[in-house]
Design a protein around this motif. Structure first.
Motif, PDB file in Angstrom:
ATOM      1  N   VAL A 186       0.846  -1.190   0.000  1.00 54.53           N
ATOM      2  CA  VAL A 186       0.000   0.000   0.000  1.00 54.53           C
ATOM      3  C   VAL A 186       0.881   1.239   0.000  1.00 54.53           C
ATOM      4  CG1 VAL A 186      -1.757   1.281   1.285  1.00 54.53           C
ATOM      5  CG2 VAL A 186      -1.828  -1.231   1.235  1.00 54.53           C
TER       6      VAL A 186
ATOM      7  N   ASP B 239     -12.531  -0.280   6.086  1.00 52.63           N
ATOM      8  CA  ASP B 239     -12.053   0.118   4.762  1.00 52.63           C
ATOM      9  C   ASP B 239     -10.755   0.913   4.804  1.00 52.63           C
ATOM     10  OD1 ASP B 239     -14.206  -1.128   3.587  1.00 52.63           O
ATOM     11  OD2 ASP B 239     -15.450   0.664   3.614  1.00 52.63           O
ATOM     12  N   ARG B 240     -10.099   0.970   5.936  1.00 57.66           N
ATOM     13  CA  ARG B 240      -8.886   1.760   6.092  1.00 57.66           C
ATOM     14  C   ARG B 240      -7.650   0.925   5.782  1.00 57.66           C
ATOM     15  NH1 ARG B 240      -8.957   5.255  11.160  1.00 57.66           N
ATOM     16  NH2 ARG B 240     -10.463   6.202   9.788  1.00 57.66           N
ATOM     17  N   LEU B 241      -6.754   1.489   4.974  1.00 61.34           N
ATOM     18  CA  LEU B 241      -5.461   0.861   4.670  1.00 61.34           C
ATOM     19  C   LEU B 241      -4.366   1.769   5.206  1.00 61.34           C
ATOM     20  CD1 LEU B 241      -5.993  -0.164   0.938  1.00 61.34           C
ATOM     21  CD2 LEU B 241      -6.290  -1.580   2.968  1.00 61.34           C
TER      22      LEU B 241
ATOM     23  N   ASP C 213      -3.496   5.222  -1.655  1.00 63.22           N
ATOM     24  CA  ASP C 213      -4.198   4.007  -2.070  1.00 63.22           C
ATOM     25  C   ASP C 213      -5.437   3.777  -1.211  1.00 63.22           C
ATOM     26  OD1 ASP C 213      -2.441   3.335  -4.099  1.00 63.22           O
ATOM     27  OD2 ASP C 213      -1.302   1.903  -2.889  1.00 63.22           O
ATOM     28  N   THR C 214      -6.489   3.348  -1.849  1.00 63.61           N
ATOM     29  CA  THR C 214      -7.696   2.892  -1.166  1.00 63.61           C
ATOM     30  C   THR C 214      -8.057   1.541  -1.773  1.00 63.61           C
ATOM     31  OG1 THR C 214      -9.260   3.845  -2.754  1.00 63.61           O
ATOM     32  CG2 THR C 214      -8.529   5.282  -0.944  1.00 63.61           C
ATOM     33  N   LEU C 215      -8.972   0.842  -1.132  1.00 63.92           N
ATOM     34  CA  LEU C 215      -9.415  -0.429  -1.712  1.00 63.92           C
ATOM     35  C   LEU C 215     -10.000  -0.206  -3.101  1.00 63.92           C
ATOM     36  CD1 LEU C 215     -10.986  -2.094   1.440  1.00 63.92           C
ATOM     37  CD2 LEU C 215      -8.977  -2.875   0.182  1.00 63.92           C
ATOM     38  N   TRP C 216     -10.684   0.922  -3.289  1.00 63.43           N
ATOM     39  CA  TRP C 216     -11.318   1.188  -4.582  1.00 63.43           C
ATOM     40  C   TRP C 216     -10.292   1.512  -5.665  1.00 63.43           C
ATOM     41  CZ3 TRP C 216     -13.165   1.920   0.143  1.00 63.43           C
ATOM     42  CH2 TRP C 216     -14.422   1.362   0.413  1.00 63.43           C
ATOM     43  N   THR C 217      -9.260   2.309  -5.323  1.00 65.96           N
ATOM     44  CA  THR C 217      -8.250   2.620  -6.350  1.00 65.96           C
ATOM     45  C   THR C 217      -7.417   1.387  -6.670  1.00 65.96           C
ATOM     46  OG1 THR C 217      -6.639   3.438  -4.707  1.00 65.96           O
ATOM     47  CG2 THR C 217      -8.110   5.072  -5.726  1.00 65.96           C
TER      48      THR C 217
END
Length: 101
Positions: free
Chosen positions: A40, A75-77, A44-48
């Motif tokens: 990561v 949903d946090r990275l 970056d996000t899960l969606w990107t």
């Protein structure tokens, strides 16, 4: 048949649940999804990440797979995290392997 169901309904229901659980377990054992490792980065996000690596997978399916594989409950990275991600069905060359450099 109705008489049998009244008498054995609970047994039939429990049997159905047991069979369903066994099928899900067997499916999990033979899941042939290939995974790669990514690191990561800032922003970056899960969606990107899904848009970058999902290949022909549905975005929501890819995200759920990543969350399940990495035991992510929110949903946090975090920058520097290494994630096991599905390769998007034969898009192995798109996955950047994380390094310790």
């Amino acid at each position: 048949m109705i008489k049998w169901m009244k008498k054995n309904g609970a047994t039939a229901g429990i049997s159905a649940i047991v069979v369903w659980s066994m099928l899900l377990t067997i499916h999990g054992l033979f899941d042939t999804t290939d995974f790669g490792i990514i690191q990561v980065k800032d922003g970056d996000t899960l969606w990107t990440l899904a848009e970058r690596y999902k290949g022909d997978m549905d975005r929501e399916d890819w995200i759920l797979s990543v969350k399940r594989e990495n035991a992510i409950y929110e949903d946090r990275l975090y920058v520097g995290d290494e994630l096991n991600v599905p390769n998007g069905h034969h898009n192995i060359e798109q996955i950047e392997v994380a390094t310790n450099k």
